[in-house]
Design a protein around this motif. Structure first.
Motif: not given
Ligand code: NCD
Length: 308
Positions: A136-143
């Motif tokens: 996962e790369h959660p902050t990338q998906a959020l942005l």
């Protein structure tokens, strides 16, 4: 909503749609702040954050660091790109040393999937996953979702195709979770060998033909072919990949409609996307980078408010 349902950001999988909306609303506020002449706010004064990067990064590391500085946090950086940290114990030792210096929050990128989850169980600090292996790369998906919301008004009801190396991409998995939680429809497109077999069980459809996928979508998120994660050849040659999966003026002309074009970076110009298209007005690649700072400020601010 007054607080997030989680105490760490380990993956989008753990977030509720309400958490995501709350992060977006908070990011709206910080976006306004970072466009002021005086960009710094005292929100995280007296909070110490360690950025632990056990894998290469440019954008994500700089974005987190800038976000921390805008919030007036104290920041320490640790980079070990070619680190031999492959065993959990060593990782915990490293982190415990840093925590002994009274670090409140750890932002970590690590080549092993699950490294953040493991750490969150071992150390008493807020953990933010800045990318764990191909997981996962959660902050990338959020942005990314935040950028779609900014450009198209909302994420719900939008059709998003993620194109390229889905198999090795943490960006893809986190985007699938985030987009679905926000009510978007997701398709993946790429060579069959780069699409995981389980993908349909996530409620994602597969389209092997780029032109058809583009005709269907409102948004195309182009991924890099992650050669460094490949131990074998997944397609015959770069030329063949370009031929079938490159986003270029030719294929865009054929679909005859406007779509929003995204890329998490780093771009391999001339491979998954041509320079002409990456720099065109429908591409929001640099807006994604700008939004990344505001979204990361929001995540760190909201998680810091839960520190007892
Ligand atoms: C991505 C990553 O490292 O997961 N980049 C990023 O964080 N912006 C994608 C990639 O490496 O291709």
């Amino acid at each position: 909503m007054s607080e997030l349902s989680v105490s760490h950001l380990l993956g989008i999988k753990d977030l509720t749609p309400k958490d995501i909306s709350f992060i977006f609303d908070t990011a709206d506020h910080f976006k306004e702040v970072i466009n002021r002449p005086i960009k710094k706010v005292p929100s995280l004064r007296d909070i110490t954050i360690a950025n632990l990067f056990f894998e290469n990064s440019t954008r994500t590391r700089l974005s987190f660091e800038l976000a921390q500085k805008r919030l007036s946090a104290d920041v320490v950086n640790f980079s070990a790109a070619s680190s031999s940290v492959k065993k959990g114990e060593t990782l915990v030792d490293t982190v415990n040393n840093i925590l002994a210096m009274k670090v409140d929050m750890v932002v970590m990128r690590h080549p092993l999937a699950g490294a953040g989850v493991y750490l969150s169980k071992k150390v008493d600090s807020v953990i933010i996953n800045a990318g764990d292996g191909a997981h996962e790369h959660p902050t990338q998906a959020l942005l990314d979702s935040y950028s779609i919301r900014q450009e198209l008004g909302e994420v719900a009801g939008k059709k998003v195709v993620i194109v390229g190396d889905i198999l090795h991409s943490r960006v893809a998995l986190s985007n699938i979770y985030a987009l679905q939680k926000m009510g978007a429809e997701v398709k993946v497109c790429g060579p069959k060998t780069l699409i995981p077999k389980y993908i349909e069980s996530l409620g994602v459809s597969v389209e092997l033909n780029l032109e058809k996928a583009l005709k269907w979508c409102d948004v195309a998120n182009m991924l890099r072919v992650q050669n460094e994660r490949m131990d074998i050849s997944y397609f015959p040659s770069t030329r063949e990949y370009v031929d079938q999966y490159q986003l270029n003026a030719g294929v865009l002309q054929k679909i005859d409609k406007e779509i929003l074009i995204m890329h998490p970076g780093p771009i391999n110009r001339g491979v998954e996307i041509t320079s002409e298209i990456a720099d065109s007005s429908n591409a929001i690649i640099l807006d994604q980078v700008e939004n990344g700072v505001a979204v990361r400020m929001a995540v760190m601010y909201l998680l810091a408010s839960k520190i007892k």
